[in-house]
Design an enzyme around this catalytic site. Structure first.
Site, PDB file in Angstrom:
ATOM      1  N   GLU A 121     -22.005  31.338 -20.187  1.00  0.00           N
ATOM      2  CA  GLU A 121     -21.063  31.505 -19.089  1.00  0.00           C
ATOM      3  C   GLU A 121     -21.624  32.405 -17.994  1.00  0.00           C
ATOM      4  O   GLU A 121     -21.427  32.145 -16.798  1.00  0.00           O
ATOM      5  CB  GLU A 121     -19.739  32.078 -19.602  1.00  0.00           C
ATOM      6  CG  GLU A 121     -18.987  31.172 -20.572  1.00  0.00           C
ATOM      7  CD  GLU A 121     -18.433  29.916 -19.909  1.00  0.00           C
ATOM      8  OE1 GLU A 121     -18.512  29.795 -18.679  1.00  0.00           O
ATOM      9  OE2 GLU A 121     -17.931  29.044 -20.643  1.00  0.00           O
ATOM     10  N   ARG A 125     -22.096  30.720 -14.305  1.00  0.00           N
ATOM     11  CA  ARG A 125     -21.139  31.194 -13.309  1.00  0.00           C
ATOM     12  C   ARG A 125     -21.728  32.275 -12.397  1.00  0.00           C
ATOM     13  O   ARG A 125     -21.646  32.191 -11.179  1.00  0.00           O
ATOM     14  CB  ARG A 125     -19.877  31.743 -13.994  1.00  0.00           C
ATOM     15  CG  ARG A 125     -19.145  30.720 -14.836  1.00  0.00           C
ATOM     16  CD  ARG A 125     -17.717  31.154 -15.090  1.00  0.00           C
ATOM     17  NE  ARG A 125     -17.132  30.487 -16.249  1.00  0.00           N
ATOM     18  CZ  ARG A 125     -15.837  30.453 -16.523  1.00  0.00           C
ATOM     19  NH1 ARG A 125     -14.991  31.071 -15.721  1.00  0.00           N
ATOM     20  NH2 ARG A 125     -15.381  29.836 -17.604  1.00  0.00           N
ATOM     21  N   ASP A 261     -22.038  18.732 -24.327  1.00  0.00           N
ATOM     22  CA  ASP A 261     -21.998  18.010 -23.057  1.00  0.00           C
ATOM     23  C   ASP A 261     -23.134  18.315 -22.084  1.00  0.00           C
ATOM     24  O   ASP A 261     -23.951  17.447 -21.758  1.00  0.00           O
ATOM     25  CB  ASP A 261     -20.639  18.234 -22.375  1.00  0.00           C
ATOM     26  CG  ASP A 261     -20.244  19.715 -22.295  1.00  0.00           C
ATOM     27  OD1 ASP A 261     -20.991  20.564 -22.796  1.00  0.00           O
ATOM     28  OD2 ASP A 261     -19.191  20.010 -21.695  1.00  0.00           O
ATOM     29  N   GLU A 375     -14.110  18.138 -14.546  1.00  0.00           N
ATOM     30  CA  GLU A 375     -15.058  17.073 -14.898  1.00  0.00           C
ATOM     31  C   GLU A 375     -14.632  15.694 -14.385  1.00  0.00           C
ATOM     32  O   GLU A 375     -15.473  14.903 -13.927  1.00  0.00           O
ATOM     33  CB  GLU A 375     -15.264  17.036 -16.410  1.00  0.00           C
ATOM     34  CG  GLU A 375     -16.154  18.136 -16.954  1.00  0.00           C
ATOM     35  CD  GLU A 375     -15.453  19.475 -17.053  1.00  0.00           C
ATOM     36  OE1 GLU A 375     -16.140  20.502 -17.248  1.00  0.00           O
ATOM     37  OE2 GLU A 375     -14.207  19.509 -16.951  1.00  0.00           O
ATOM     38  N   THR A 465     -23.978  22.748 -13.635  1.00  0.00           N
ATOM     39  CA  THR A 465     -22.809  22.375 -14.422  1.00  0.00           C
ATOM     40  C   THR A 465     -21.578  23.164 -14.000  1.00  0.00           C
ATOM     41  O   THR A 465     -20.464  22.816 -14.369  1.00  0.00           O
ATOM     42  CB  THR A 465     -23.087  22.587 -15.930  1.00  0.00           C
ATOM     43  OG1 THR A 465     -22.099  21.898 -16.701  1.00  0.00           O
ATOM     44  CG2 THR A 465     -23.088  24.065 -16.290  1.00  0.00           C
TER      45      THR A 465
END
Length: 606
Positions: A121, A125, A261, A375, A465
């Site tokens: 994360e 981010r 994913d 998504e 992503t």
């Protein structure tokens, strides 16, 4: 009681028989050009409703509580939502707030804190947000360059990257899931991590390596991908969780959703951004295995990685990125069918639940929430970009309506804790501003006639992503950085030359023919320039030389400074974008003044 094989056979017969229910195209009025413009403006207002709510009630805490109008620290306590939203501000052309935010972060942010954070994360981010904003703020060609900017965000990104490096010190090369920013990995830290957590770091760390000329960041993340791929099954499938010390899979469920994913996503995107064919090879093998073992047209299931036996006939909302990835891979037909199926779940509930059981066609128990995930919007944008089919605008319109009707809160947008009853939860993830509204805005802006950094800018962009913009510039995308493109001049005493002729980079068609550049170097007069397609590194380039748009004759050192300035001027004139404030803007100069005051108050408070 029927045996397991019989039950699975019945399930797939049922799925096949009723797939028409999900794939039948719905009648729609169609989004007119004028309505597309109105929707684009509405999405812009959605962004500022949430962003202003965060700045007014939560900043500098990490995230907003949109219902109670408060804030909370959820990751590291360093204004997470502001960092995550930086490139969205730039994309919307908000020059003032983008510049003020960059200035505040450069002056106030620090990572020398006793916080244990998620490596995954924090990378996608925070590190990604800093790097994307740095590349926008430092470049004339983006039209958003900040005159006073002096690499503050890049310096912060490098500091953060080095604080994350201890996580990679494992026998397998696969990183720990968490690391303390001050003290490294705790001795009691779990040795189990997810495949996505260990394999979704290569874009941000790779860009950091190329901007700092330090290969360590790119090397450790590539080793992590190799460590995961080396432990794949004979079917070329990877599991969901792995022990980073022993390399043993602790959860062998293979799928394209939760815990896996973005592993697939970064294989393809790392190739597209860096031109590294090792990533392409792994992606091709992994993608073929996924389509062979996981795909039950139009859905995807989870299987045992060794036997391919179905273990979960489940659609989870994280799978919804897959059609967008297929667009990038050029596999459009299955992407269209799968998106139609996924969107049918949205239409049924107004949102996509975290889990939807394909055997019962109902919401999976314990997975009833919708935490504002982006998504499905992401795939909708990419499919519209690829096909220009107006049904994707209709889909976007329905998504906006659902968010506005059921998720809008007094100060932002709330999680939906139950998609059947649309019950709100007082939380707003930072990715709502970084991704969800970004992809919706891009969708409708594309329909109107795009006038934005992504579609009209000087570069092709790869989205991380987390939706951060990473440009395919020569210094990032071309092999061995600055000197590997045609026409480059390299100092023979200051390059690592591997070959005089190398294959054309796959990204050449993205940014066209690159001009001639020359490095500025104090030893230039004592060396011989080399032209042609060179594979090497030339440090010390000016802005114009870095992007291949200025040229200096080797025998005229006296004109170097003049040419350098002319190169930068040419860049500003030929590539800069004029951002015109919309008359329907939802903010005013007085609000910008208030925004600046808010940042100053926070700085003084700290």
């Amino acid at each position: 009681m029927p045996s397991a094989p019989i039950l699975l056979s019945l399930f797939f017969i049922f799925l096949s028989a009723y797939s028409h229910f999900f794939l039948h195209p719905a009648l729609a009025d169609g989004v007119t050009p004028e309505e597309a413009k109105q929707l684009r403006d509405e999405v812009r207002e959605m962004f500022y409703h949430a962003f202003n709510g965060y700045m007014d009630h939560a900043f500098p805490l990490d995230e907003l509580r949109p219902h109670s109008c408060g804030g909370e620290d959820s990751l590291g306590g360093y204004a997470l939502t502001l960092i995550d939203a930086l490139d969205t501000l730039a994309l919307l052309g908000d020059r003032d707030r983008f510049a003020a935010s960059v200035e505040w972060i450069g002056k106030n942010l620090q990572f020398n804190i006793n916080k244990t954070v998620s490596v995954f994360e924090t990378t996608i981010r925070v590190l990604g947000g800093l790097l994307s904003a740095h590349l926008i703020a430092s470049d004339y060609a983006t039209g958003m360059r900040i005159p006073t900017y002096d690499n503050q965000l890049l310096n912060l990104a490098e500091d953060l990257g080095r604080r994350l490096l201890p996580a990679f010190d494992t026998p397998s090369g696969i990183p720990f899931g968490s690391v303390n920013l001050m003290y490294g990995v705790d001795e009691h830290e779990s040795r189990i991590t997810s495949t996505a957590g260990g394999g979704t770091l290569s874009l941000e760390f790779g860009v950091l390596s190329r901007l700092t000329n330090d290969p360590i960041f790119e090397q450790v993340t590539k080793n992590a991908v190799r460590g995961l791929w080396a432990r794949r099954s004979k079917l070329n499938l990877v599991g969901a969780h792995i022990n980073v010390f022993t390399g043993e899979w602790t959860q062998k469920d293979a799928g394209i959703g939760t815990s896996i994913d973005s592993f697939y996503e970064y294989l393809l995107k790392a190739y597209l951004l860096f031109g590294d064919e090792e990533y392409l090879y792994i992606f091709q093998e992994a993608y073929a295995a996924a389509m062979r073992c996981l795909y039950n047209d139009p859905w995807y299931v989870e299987v045992n990685m060794d036997s391919a036996a179905v273990v979960w006939p489940l659609f989870n909302s994280l799978q919804a990125f897959w059609p967008g990835l297929q667009v990038l891979a050029g596999d459009i037909d299955p992407a269209i069918r799968t998106h139609t199926a996924f969107f049918s779940v949205w239409k049924r509930y107004g949102f996509t639940p975290e889990g939807f059981n394909l055997a019962t066609f109902s919401v999976q128990h314990g997975q009833r929430s919708y935490p504002l995930r982006p998504e499905l919007m992401e795939s909708t944008y990419w499919l519209y970009k690829a096909t220009r089919d107006p049904k994707y605008l209709d889909a976007g319109r329905e998504m906006v309506a659902s968010l506005q009707y059921s998720a809008r809160c007094p100060c932002g947008y709330c999680h939906i804790s139950d998609v059947e009853f649309h019950k709100q939860e007082d939380h707003m993830e930072s990715f709502f501003l970084a991704e969800t509204v970004k992809y919706l805005w891009l969708l409708f802006d594309l329909a109107v006639g795009p006038d934005n950094l992504v579609d009209n800018g000087p570069y092709k962009y790869i989205f991380s992503t987390e939706g951060h913009l990473l440009p395919a510039t020569p210094e990032i995308s071309l092999v061995q950085e600055h000197c590997s493109y045609f026409g480059a001049y390299c100092n023979t005493s200051n390059i690592r030359q591997d070959a005089s002729d190398v294959a054309t980079n796959p990204l050449d068609n993205l940014h066209g023919r690159v001009g001639t550049a020359l490095p500025s170097n104090s030893r230039f007069s004592d060396s011989t320039p080399i032209s042609g397609l060179i594979k090497g590194v030339c440090p010390g380039l000016t802005h114009g030389q870095k992007f291949g748009i200025s040229y200096v004759l080797p025998s005229h050192r006296a004109h170097e400074d003049v040419s350098r300035n002319q190169g930068e001027q040419t860049n500003a004139e030929s590539h800069s974008m004029v951002v015109v404030q919309s008359q329907n803007s939802d903010y005013s100069p007085s609000q910008n003044k208030n925004y600046h005051e808010k940042l100053v108050e926070s700085s003084e408070g700290e």
